[in-house]
Design a protein around this motif. Structure first.
Motif, PDB file in Angstrom:
ATOM      1  N   UNK A  91      15.792  -0.968 -11.087  1.00 43.85           N
ATOM      2  CA  UNK A  91      16.330  -1.535  -9.852  1.00 43.85           C
ATOM      3  C   UNK A  91      17.846  -1.676  -9.859  1.00 43.85           C
ATOM      4  N   UNK A  92      18.477  -1.524 -11.015  1.00 41.61           N
ATOM      5  CA  UNK A  92      19.906  -1.787 -11.125  1.00 41.61           C
ATOM      6  C   UNK A  92      20.164  -3.255 -11.430  1.00 41.61           C
ATOM      7  N   UNK A  93      21.434  -3.590 -11.679  1.00 38.21           N
ATOM      8  CA  UNK A  93      21.780  -4.975 -12.024  1.00 38.21           C
ATOM      9  C   UNK A  93      21.673  -5.867 -10.789  1.00 38.21           C
ATOM     10  N   UNK A  94      22.322  -5.473  -9.697  1.00 35.52           N
ATOM     11  CA  UNK A  94      22.267  -6.262  -8.465  1.00 35.52           C
ATOM     12  C   UNK A  94      20.850  -6.292  -7.904  1.00 35.52           C
ATOM     13  N   UNK A  95      20.167  -5.161  -7.950  1.00 33.59           N
ATOM     14  CA  UNK A  95      18.797  -5.100  -7.440  1.00 33.59           C
ATOM     15  C   UNK A  95      17.866  -6.035  -8.184  1.00 33.59           C
ATOM     16  N   UNK A  96      18.056  -6.157  -9.504  1.00 33.67           N
ATOM     17  CA  UNK A  96      17.225  -7.070 -10.298  1.00 33.67           C
ATOM     18  C   UNK A  96      17.497  -8.524  -9.922  1.00 33.67           C
ATOM     19  N   UNK A  97      18.765  -8.861  -9.701  1.00 36.08           N
ATOM     20  CA  UNK A  97      19.095 -10.232  -9.302  1.00 36.08           C
ATOM     21  C   UNK A  97      18.470 -10.580  -7.954  1.00 36.08           C
ATOM     22  N   UNK A  98      18.472  -9.640  -7.026  1.00 34.65           N
ATOM     23  CA  UNK A  98      17.851  -9.890  -5.729  1.00 34.65           C
ATOM     24  C   UNK A  98      16.334 -10.030  -5.871  1.00 34.65           C
ATOM     25  N   UNK A  99      15.714  -9.153  -6.653  1.00 35.61           N
ATOM     26  CA  UNK A  99      14.272  -9.243  -6.903  1.00 35.61           C
ATOM     27  C   UNK A  99      13.908 -10.548  -7.599  1.00 35.61           C
ATOM     28  N   UNK A 100      14.779 -11.007  -8.484  1.00 31.99           N
ATOM     29  CA  UNK A 100      14.521 -12.208  -9.276  1.00 31.99           C
ATOM     30  C   UNK A 100      14.386 -13.469  -8.421  1.00 31.99           C
ATOM     31  N   UNK A 101      14.923 -13.449  -7.199  1.00 28.99           N
ATOM     32  CA  UNK A 101      14.829 -14.626  -6.341  1.00 28.99           C
ATOM     33  C   UNK A 101      13.387 -14.993  -5.989  1.00 28.99           C
ATOM     34  N   UNK A 102      12.483 -14.019  -6.101  1.00 31.64           N
ATOM     35  CA  UNK A 102      11.056 -14.319  -5.906  1.00 31.64           C
ATOM     36  C   UNK A 102      10.608 -15.387  -6.893  1.00 31.64           C
ATOM     37  N   UNK A 103      11.092 -15.274  -8.133  1.00 30.91           N
ATOM     38  CA  UNK A 103      10.682 -16.190  -9.194  1.00 30.91           C
ATOM     39  C   UNK A 103      11.381 -17.552  -9.096  1.00 30.91           C
ATOM     40  N   UNK A 104      12.188 -17.727  -8.068  1.00 30.14           N
ATOM     41  CA  UNK A 104      12.815 -19.029  -7.816  1.00 30.14           C
ATOM     42  C   UNK A 104      12.273 -19.663  -6.537  1.00 30.14           C
ATOM     43  N   UNK A 105      12.195 -18.890  -5.475  1.00 29.73           N
ATOM     44  CA  UNK A 105      11.808 -19.452  -4.189  1.00 29.73           C
ATOM     45  C   UNK A 105      10.329 -19.845  -4.155  1.00 29.73           C
ATOM     46  N   UNK A 106       9.467 -19.021  -4.758  1.00 26.32           N
ATOM     47  CA  UNK A 106       8.038 -19.353  -4.786  1.00 26.32           C
ATOM     48  C   UNK A 106       7.775 -20.644  -5.565  1.00 26.32           C
ATOM     49  N   UNK A 107       8.277 -20.790  -6.818  1.00 27.67           N
ATOM     50  CA  UNK A 107       8.034 -22.059  -7.525  1.00 27.67           C
ATOM     51  C   UNK A 107       8.733 -23.252  -6.888  1.00 27.67           C
ATOM     52  N   UNK A 108       9.863 -23.020  -6.190  1.00 24.54           N
ATOM     53  CA  UNK A 108      10.532 -24.126  -5.492  1.00 24.54           C
ATOM     54  C   UNK A 108       9.598 -24.732  -4.451  1.00 24.54           C
ATOM     55  N   UNK A 109       8.923 -23.872  -3.693  1.00 20.15           N
ATOM     56  CA  UNK A 109       7.948 -24.354  -2.701  1.00 20.15           C
ATOM     57  C   UNK A 109       6.772 -25.034  -3.400  1.00 20.15           C
ATOM     58  N   UNK A 110       6.302 -24.443  -4.480  1.00 19.39           N
ATOM     59  CA  UNK A 110       5.160 -25.008  -5.217  1.00 19.39           C
ATOM     60  C   UNK A 110       5.471 -26.414  -5.717  1.00 19.39           C
ATOM     61  N   UNK A 111       6.648 -26.589  -6.334  1.00 19.09           N
ATOM     62  CA  UNK A 111       7.013 -27.913  -6.862  1.00 19.09           C
ATOM     63  C   UNK A 111       7.293 -28.894  -5.732  1.00 19.09           C
ATOM     64  N   UNK A 112       7.865 -28.402  -4.625  1.00 21.77           N
ATOM     65  CA  UNK A 112       8.190 -29.278  -3.509  1.00 21.77           C
ATOM     66  C   UNK A 112       6.969 -29.873  -2.838  1.00 21.77           C
ATOM     67  N   UNK A 113       5.847 -29.137  -2.825  1.00 18.41           N
ATOM     68  CA  UNK A 113       4.628 -29.623  -2.145  1.00 18.41           C
ATOM     69  C   UNK A 113       3.614 -30.204  -3.117  1.00 18.41           C
ATOM     70  N   UNK A 114       3.965 -30.284  -4.399  1.00 19.32           N
ATOM     71  CA  UNK A 114       2.995 -30.711  -5.413  1.00 19.32           C
ATOM     72  C   UNK A 114       2.449 -32.117  -5.149  1.00 19.32           C
ATOM     73  N   UNK A 115       3.314 -33.025  -4.722  1.00 18.76           N
ATOM     74  CA  UNK A 115       2.856 -34.392  -4.478  1.00 18.76           C
ATOM     75  C   UNK A 115       1.934 -34.453  -3.263  1.00 18.76           C
ATOM     76  N   UNK A 116       2.294 -33.726  -2.198  1.00 17.82           N
ATOM     77  CA  UNK A 116       1.456 -33.701  -1.000  1.00 17.82           C
ATOM     78  C   UNK A 116       0.101 -33.066  -1.319  1.00 17.82           C
ATOM     79  N   UNK A 117       0.113 -32.017  -2.129  1.00 16.90           N
ATOM     80  CA  UNK A 117      -1.121 -31.327  -2.501  1.00 16.90           C
ATOM     81  C   UNK A 117      -1.920 -32.089  -3.550  1.00 16.90           C
ATOM     82  N   UNK A 118      -1.312 -33.120  -4.132  1.00 14.76           N
ATOM     83  CA  UNK A 118      -1.951 -33.946  -5.167  1.00 14.76           C
ATOM     84  C   UNK A 118      -2.464 -33.099  -6.342  1.00 14.76           C
ATOM     85  N   UNK A 119      -1.580 -32.272  -6.852  1.00 18.39           N
ATOM     86  CA  UNK A 119      -1.923 -31.451  -8.014  1.00 18.39           C
ATOM     87  C   UNK A 119      -0.728 -31.351  -8.954  1.00 18.39           C
TER      88      UNK A 119
END
Length: 503
Positions: A91-119
């Motif tokens: 993917x290249x250096x810049x392409x990898x950094x852009x792809x890597x945001x998946x591994x930040x935004x998805x867990x950010x949502x998961x941790x943000x709703x953890x209390x509401x989801x009670x898990x």
């Protein structure tokens, strides 16, 4: 090969800041984000368990769950490091950094709703995923910036990712103050905020160029590489740098992209590989995370009010940021080697003094203040050398074909060492007490001696000049087609190489 000293252009500065904020900042932020709200998070774990099963959670099980919540992050970092080489080559250096945001935004949502989801399970899984993000970013950002930078700015810009790591740690410490988000209602938001830098990077980084070296050497697209280089340098005449890239390309055509296994078997890369392994092990096994872990106990023993410890911790984080900023400005003048030697030397001495201070802390009234001073001195030492410089020299010691695999090795060593310290330090502290820091002092000393005997100065040298210097250490010759590379080694390079060859 001589180049005119380059200036820092707006395009290069913005590409540096956006990539470092969008990726490196998250690494630091997620290191510290669960420290302050840990009592409230553990209370949430217990309450959720009670609602599910009708009985409170056993202490040992709670300890296990919390240990997993903490340790999944460096474990994810290790797996992220294993993904570096295939992703940056594809993917290249810049392409990898852009792809890597998946591994930040998805867990950010998961941790943000953890209390509401009670898990609480979702937090543990999310910590592993965001660890993958950190493992990738901690290796790809220095690689990307190292390839964007002219040689006279490579050291300074190479430290910027570490600067943003320290800013991320400090930001998490500030937000973790009880009156801000480090409380029973604010911690889910605090964990979820890690997605904001990722979103900013996803929106802004695409307008900046991909690594010219990647485009020319690995993709064979000289036209795009030239345009990118012209944007980064701010002028049209970039033929000298392009020529150096072409020489590097020709010298590597027979090698292709090196895998980790082929990297390990290359005699021409022997000293480079050993050096990055020793430096990354020394960086993490020197006890930096243990110092942070133990700091609250030291401050408490010194008589700091329990409610004020969080502010003292923030002050320590601020010192870390300030000293890393200082390293950005002095690395090109002092060189990489001197900062590494000074940094490990300061950490070694601070660990010895901290051992003495902790031993006599209860019997001598003023000794607790010596302990606090030792912690601050250690942080200063680590911030100027061991923390930022290994990333810089990993970029500089390897040419294009070997660099992805080298970062994969360096990153794996870094995260495994991080995981090891986090896992064994509580047992060391329980068994040895204050004497556990003697072990860290010894590791700092061994790393310092290795750097003194083996690691040469790489500042203000092209990648080809550095390769030529290491070729002499490894007792091999770098060939370009049918002849030697048209490079003349400096007197300093030869002296460094002869010293290591003798060693």
């Amino acid at each position: 090969m001589m180049f005119v000293l380059q200036r820092l252009t707006v395009v290069l500065a913005l590409a540096t800041l956006i990539s470092a904020f969008g990726s490196s900042f998250q690494y630091g932020y997620n290191v510290a984000v669960i420290n302050s709200p840990s009592p409230f998070m553990q209370q949430f774990y217990n309450t959720t368990y009670l609602e599910r099963y009708g009985s409170p959670m056993e202490d040992n099980f709670l300890t296990l769950l919390w240990s997993l919540s903490v340790s999944m992050y460096p474990l994810g970092g290790f797996f992220g490091s294993l993904m570096v080489a295939p992703l940056v080559n594809k993917l290249g250096r810049k392409g990898t950094l852009l792809f890597n945001n998946i591994f930040s935004m998805v867990p950010a949502v998961m941790m943000g709703v953890s209390e509401i989801a009670k898990t609480y399970e979702i937090i543990i899984v999310a910590r592993f995923i965001v660890g993958i993000c950190a493992g990738l970013s901690s290796n790809v950002v220095p690689m990307y910036l190292g390839e964007l930078s002219p040689k006279n700015l490579r050291g300074a810009l190479g430290i910027v990712p570490q600067l943003f790591i320290t800013i991320g740690i400090l930001s998490a410490q500030v937000l973790g103050i009880r009156n801000i988000l480090g409380n029973s209602t604010g911690w889910p938001l605090m964990l979820g905020l890690t997605g904001i830098p990722a979103l900013i990077e996803l929106l802004l980084l695409p307008v900046f160029p991909e690594s010219p070296r990647y485009m020319l050497i690995q993709r064979g697209d000289e036209k795009t590489a030239k345009k990118a280089l012209q944007r980064l340098r701010g002028w049209e005449d970039v033929d000298a740098e392009l020529s150096e890239m072409r020489l590097e390309d020709q010298s590597e055509k027979a090698e292709g992209h090196l895998s980790v296994l082929s990297l390990l078997s290359q005699r021409s890369l022997r000293w480079q590989l050993v050096s990055i392994i020793i430096m990354n092990m020394g960086q993490q096994l020197s006890g930096v995370n243990a110092i942070y872990y133990y700091a609250d106990n030291i401050y408490a023993t010194a008589g700091v009010n329990q409610n004020d410890i969080q502010y003292v911790t923030v002050g320590t984080g601020a010192v870390n940021v300030f000293m890393t900023i200082a390293a950005v400005f002095i690395v090109e003048a002092s060189g990489r080697r001197l900062l590494l030697l000074c940094g490990f030397g300061i950490c070694c001495g601070a660990c010895v003094l901290l051992t003495v201070a902790l031993t006599f802390q209860e019997s001598v009234t003023w000794m607790p203040y010596v302990s606090i001073t030792c912690v601050i001195i250690y942080v200063i030492g680590h911030a100027i050398g061991p923390s930022p410089i290994p990333y810089v020299v990993t970029t500089e010691m390897f040419r294009q074909s070997a660099r992805p695999a080298a970062f994969m090795v360096a990153g794996s060593v870094h995260w495994l060492s991080n995981f090891t310290v986090g896992l064994i330090f509580p047992f060391l502290e329980r068994g040895l007490g204050s004497y556990s820091f003697i072990i860290f002092s010894f590791i700092c000393l061994v790393t310092l001696v290795y750097i003194w005997l083996v690691v040469p100065e790489t500042k203000n040298k092209t990648f080809l000049e550095i390769s030529q210097m290491f070729a002499k250490m490894n007792k091999v010759e770098i060939k370009l087609g049918d002849g030697d590379l048209p490079l003349k080694e400096s007197k300093e390079s030869l002296e460094d190489a002869e010293r290591v060859t003798a060693f």
